[in-house]
Design a protein around this motif. Structure first.
Motif, mmCIF file in Angstrom:
data_model
loop_
_atom_site.group_PDB
_atom_site.id
_atom_site.type_symbol
_atom_site.label_atom_id
_atom_site.label_comp_id
_atom_site.label_asym_id
_atom_site.label_seq_id
_atom_site.Cartn_x
_atom_site.Cartn_y
_atom_site.Cartn_z
ATOM 1 N N MET A 1 -26.782 -17.389 63.048
ATOM 2 C CA MET A 1 -25.725 -18.176 63.677
ATOM 3 C C MET A 1 -24.423 -17.963 62.935
ATOM 4 O O MET A 1 -24.393 -17.923 61.721
ATOM 5 N N SER A 2 -23.319 -17.833 63.637
ATOM 6 C CA SER A 2 -22.028 -17.640 62.999
ATOM 7 C C SER A 2 -21.564 -18.923 62.347
ATOM 8 O O SER A 2 -22.109 -20.002 62.581
ATOM 9 N N GLN A 3 -20.529 -18.792 61.532
ATOM 10 C CA GLN A 3 -20.005 -19.988 60.866
ATOM 11 C C GLN A 3 -19.497 -20.995 61.876
ATOM 12 O O GLN A 3 -19.693 -22.192 61.755
ATOM 13 N N ASP A 4 -18.816 -20.499 62.943
ATOM 14 C CA ASP A 4 -18.270 -21.406 63.933
ATOM 15 C C ASP A 4 -19.369 -22.154 64.657
ATOM 16 O O ASP A 4 -19.285 -23.357 64.886
ATOM 17 N N SER A 5 -20.436 -21.432 65.055
ATOM 18 C CA SER A 5 -21.511 -22.094 65.781
ATOM 19 C C SER A 5 -22.275 -23.039 64.877
ATOM 20 O O SER A 5 -22.750 -24.086 65.302
ATOM 21 N N ALA A 6 -22.393 -22.672 63.588
ATOM 22 C CA ALA A 6 -23.040 -23.577 62.644
ATOM 23 C C ALA A 6 -22.235 -24.859 62.507
ATOM 24 O O ALA A 6 -22.781 -25.956 62.452
ATOM 25 N N SER A 7 -20.903 -24.720 62.483
ATOM 26 C CA SER A 7 -20.044 -25.895 62.374
ATOM 27 C C SER A 7 -20.164 -26.766 63.620
ATOM 28 O O SER A 7 -20.154 -27.991 63.541
ATOM 29 N N ALA A 8 -20.276 -26.116 64.766
ATOM 30 C CA ALA A 8 -20.395 -26.861 66.011
ATOM 31 C C ALA A 8 -21.693 -27.657 66.030
ATOM 32 O O ALA A 8 -21.743 -28.807 66.455
ATOM 33 N N THR A 9 -22.770 -27.008 65.564
ATOM 34 C CA THR A 9 -24.048 -27.704 65.501
ATOM 35 C C THR A 9 -23.966 -28.898 64.567
ATOM 36 O O THR A 9 -24.456 -29.983 64.852
ATOM 37 N N GLU A 10 -23.296 -28.692 63.433
ATOM 38 C CA GLU A 10 -23.147 -29.766 62.457
ATOM 39 C C GLU A 10 -22.368 -30.925 63.055
ATOM 40 O O GLU A 10 -22.707 -32.084 62.870
ATOM 41 N N ALA A 11 -21.298 -30.600 63.780
ATOM 42 C CA ALA A 11 -20.462 -31.644 64.355
ATOM 43 C C ALA A 11 -21.203 -32.428 65.430
ATOM 44 O O ALA A 11 -20.927 -33.599 65.676
ATOM 45 N N ALA A 12 -22.165 -31.720 66.085
ATOM 46 C CA ALA A 12 -22.875 -32.351 67.199
ATOM 47 C C ALA A 12 -23.922 -33.355 66.711
ATOM 48 O O ALA A 12 -24.399 -34.185 67.475
ATOM 49 N N ARG A 13 -24.306 -33.268 65.442
ATOM 50 C CA ARG A 13 -25.303 -34.185 64.929
ATOM 51 C C ARG A 13 -24.717 -35.582 64.818
ATOM 52 O O ARG A 13 -23.582 -35.752 64.443
ATOM 53 N N LYS A 14 -25.524 -36.563 65.116
ATOM 54 C CA LYS A 14 -25.031 -37.935 65.148
ATOM 55 C C LYS A 14 -25.505 -38.690 63.922
ATOM 56 O O LYS A 14 -26.697 -38.777 63.646
ATOM 57 N N LEU A 15 -24.567 -39.243 63.186
ATOM 58 C CA LEU A 15 -24.893 -40.049 62.021
ATOM 59 C C LEU A 15 -25.252 -41.463 62.429
ATOM 60 O O LEU A 15 -24.742 -41.989 63.428
ATOM 61 N N ALA A 16 -26.129 -42.086 61.661
ATOM 62 C CA ALA A 16 -26.396 -43.505 61.864
ATOM 63 C C ALA A 16 -25.109 -44.282 61.628
ATOM 64 O O ALA A 16 -24.223 -43.857 60.868
ATOM 65 N N GLY A 17 -24.996 -45.440 62.266
ATOM 66 C CA GLY A 17 -23.750 -46.192 62.269
ATOM 67 C C GLY A 17 -23.161 -46.494 60.914
ATOM 68 O O GLY A 17 -21.944 -46.466 60.730
ATOM 69 N N ARG A 18 -24.011 -46.780 59.925
ATOM 70 C CA ARG A 18 -23.481 -47.174 58.618
ATOM 71 C C ARG A 18 -23.082 -45.987 57.753
ATOM 72 O O ARG A 18 -22.507 -46.154 56.685
ATOM 73 N N ARG A 19 -23.401 -44.779 58.183
ATOM 74 C CA ARG A 19 -23.068 -43.590 57.399
ATOM 75 C C ARG A 19 -21.714 -43.028 57.797
ATOM 76 O O ARG A 19 -21.330 -43.073 58.963
ATOM 77 N N ARG A 20 -21.014 -42.464 56.825
ATOM 78 C CA ARG A 20 -19.693 -41.897 57.070
ATOM 79 C C ARG A 20 -19.675 -40.450 56.583
ATOM 80 O O ARG A 20 -20.111 -40.147 55.483
ATOM 81 N N ARG A 21 -19.124 -39.573 57.419
ATOM 82 C CA ARG A 21 -19.112 -38.151 57.111
ATOM 83 C C ARG A 21 -18.371 -37.850 55.808
ATOM 84 O O ARG A 21 -18.747 -36.956 55.056
ATOM 85 N N GLU A 22 -17.311 -38.601 55.522
ATOM 86 C CA GLU A 22 -16.511 -38.312 54.329
ATOM 87 C C GLU A 22 -17.117 -38.878 53.047
ATOM 88 O O GLU A 22 -16.584 -38.654 51.959
ATOM 89 N N VAL A 23 -18.232 -39.596 53.154
ATOM 90 C CA VAL A 23 -18.882 -40.166 51.980
ATOM 91 C C VAL A 23 -19.955 -39.198 51.490
ATOM 92 O O VAL A 23 -20.854 -38.813 52.232
ATOM 93 N N VAL A 24 -19.829 -38.800 50.224
ATOM 94 C CA VAL A 24 -20.771 -37.860 49.617
ATOM 95 C C VAL A 24 -21.511 -38.570 48.490
ATOM 96 O O VAL A 24 -20.885 -39.079 47.551
ATOM 97 N N ALA A 25 -22.819 -38.619 48.589
ATOM 98 C CA ALA A 25 -23.645 -39.193 47.521
ATOM 99 C C ALA A 25 -24.225 -38.057 46.687
ATOM 100 O O ALA A 25 -24.786 -37.102 47.231
ATOM 101 N N VAL A 26 -24.078 -38.141 45.378
ATOM 102 C CA VAL A 26 -24.656 -37.158 44.463
ATOM 103 C C VAL A 26 -25.793 -37.843 43.711
ATOM 104 O O VAL A 26 -25.589 -38.863 43.047
ATOM 105 N N LEU A 27 -26.987 -37.279 43.849
ATOM 106 C CA LEU A 27 -28.192 -37.891 43.293
ATOM 107 C C LEU A 27 -28.514 -37.257 41.943
ATOM 108 O O LEU A 27 -28.825 -36.075 41.863
ATOM 109 N N LEU A 28 -28.423 -38.043 40.877
ATOM 110 C CA LEU A 28 -28.651 -37.546 39.522
ATOM 111 C C LEU A 28 -29.975 -38.063 38.966
ATOM 112 O O LEU A 28 -30.385 -39.189 39.265
ATOM 113 N N PHE A 29 -30.609 -37.217 38.149
ATOM 114 C CA PHE A 29 -31.860 -37.581 37.487
ATOM 115 C C PHE A 29 -31.724 -37.354 35.994
ATOM 116 O O PHE A 29 -30.949 -36.515 35.539
ATOM 117 N N SER A 30 -32.504 -38.080 35.228
ATOM 118 C CA SER A 30 -32.527 -37.861 33.789
ATOM 119 C C SER A 30 -33.091 -36.474 33.509
ATOM 120 O O SER A 30 -34.042 -36.025 34.153
#
Length: 406
Positions: A1-30
């Motif tokens: 898949m090209s970058q453009d089509s990959a981006s389109a697929t990504e955009a088409a995915r629906k987030l749950a209501g409480r999630r925000r696209r601009e919020v990035v969680a980084v999961l750290l472990f000891s």
């Protein structure tokens, strides 16, 4: 898949209501290494709007009870726990402390839940092992640090591990190779979200190229993975490496292992993640690279000393793997390393692991390429004039080293 089509697929995915696209969680472990852990923190956690980089909201989450120990005995305290992941549109696992240890069940549950609710899940370096343990890589292409790729392929056979790539974008699940490749993937995410200009501005701030050419092949070590070294099949592999100057095929290796060709192929792939024929060709090309770098043999003589049936066969495989003819590769290597030439006692040697460290300083060479997981196909292109001295492309629209979803 090209970058453009990959981006389109990504955009088409629906987030749950409480999630925000601009919020990035980084999961750290000891026990996680500080360099890999700091990459997403720097990319997504610093406000660079003055440079034209859209701002993300960063949530640093502890994947287990703190304080979290990291490189050098430093202790970190994450401001958020696993519950904060429920607000993120992107969840990044930058590394995992040990590929032999299972990740915490609670963290795996949080990742599965985030994915089910439409979040984009990212694994940097050994973070891929956490994603695999959560079942998020089943049936998908993925990569990780070349050194751990055979282990990932063996432990999770349903994952299509490709150790050649710097990163793999499979739409809603993304993985990267080790260490600096995490920067490549994070820049790709910014590029996907906000475009080339934003990613370029961020790359300039980080003083890194916006896109790197090639894959991991130039950095790979050809030594046997630890798990394979104890397997009876390792004796056959060791014999093959010592006799690369001879003409033999996979049937010969299968016979030495007292197996049928079909059984040998299956056994070899299960141990290494690579087909035996691909592995053998890669080893012969590696040996050809070594001889081109360290001897004055003609291309015809190199072909014979690497077990190729003809110079034509060498040229074909060499160009398919490295994007260059043997003669051009030798010329480019010597131009970049003045005074290089035959090394006493090096001509007949099988490429040792130490060569990797010597050649890593020379972008465009993949003599450290290894084998067990590598297969032909990713160009290194040492003699291309449209690349900078550091091996990076000059304004090409394609993304070498990046594999998008098919």
């Amino acid at each position: 898949m090209s970058q453009d089509s990959a981006s389109a697929t990504e955009a088409a995915r629906k987030l749950a209501g409480r999630r925000r696209r601009e919020v990035v969680a980084v999961l750290l472990f000891s026990g996680g290494p500080i360099f890999e852990s700091s990459i997403p923190l720097s990319v997504f956690g610093i406000d660079r709007q003055d440079a034209g980089v859209p701002r993300y909201r960063l949530l640093v989450c502890g994947g287990e009870e703190g304080p979290l120990r990291t490189t050098g005995g430093l202790e970190l305290t994450a401001p958020y726990g696993l519950e904060a992941i429920s607000r993120a549109g992107t969840v990044v696992v930058p590394a995992w402390r040990s590929i032999t240890s299972p990740p915490p069940v609670e963290a795996l549950d949080a990742l599965r839940r985030a994915h089910e609710e439409g979040a984009r899940i990212v694994g940097l370096c050994t973070g891929a092992f956490v994603l695999a343990a959560a079942g998020l890589l089943d049936g998908r292409p993925a990569t990780t640090h070349w050194m751990y790729a055979p282990t990932l392929a063996k432990r999770y056979p349903s994952v299509h591990v490709d150790p050649r790539e710097l990163f793999v974008d499979d739409g809603d699940v993304l993985t990267s190779a080790g260490t600096a490749a995490g920067i490549d993937l994070c820049l790709h995410i910014v590029r996907t979200d906000h475009g080339t200009e934003a990613a370029g501005a961020l790359a300039r701030r980080l003083v890194v190229p916006p896109r790197r050419s090639g894959g991991q092949e130039r950095y790979l070590d050809r030594s046997l993975p630890e798990e394979i070294g104890s397997d009876p099949l390792a004796e056959v592999v060791a014999w093959a490496l010592e006799h690369l100057h001879e003409q033999f095929d996979v049937e010969t290796l299968a016979a030495r292992a007292y197996m049928s060709r079909r059984t040998f192929d299956r056994r070899f792939r299960s141990l290494t993640g690579s087909a035996p024929l691909q592995w053998l060709i890669t080893q012969r090309v590696l040996q050809a690279q070594r001889l081109l770098e360290t001897s004055d043999y003609s291309v015809d003589e190199v072909a014979g000393r690497c077990g190729f049936r003809s110079p034509v066969a060498l040229r074909g495989h060499f160009r398919r793997q490295l994007g260059s003819s043997p003669a051009a590769y030798r010329a480019a290597y010597r131009a970049r390393r003045p005074g290089s030439g035959p090394e006493p006692g090096a001509v007949e040697a099988v490429v040792p692991a130490q060569v990797a460290s010597a050649v890593r300083r020379m972008p465009g060479s993949s003599t450290g390429l290894a084998a067990f997981a590598a297969s032909p196909g990713t160009p290194v292109l040492p003699d291309r004039p449209d690349r900078s001295p550091d091996g990076y492309p000059g304004g090409r629209p394609a993304l070498p080293g990046q594999r998008s979803a098919p």
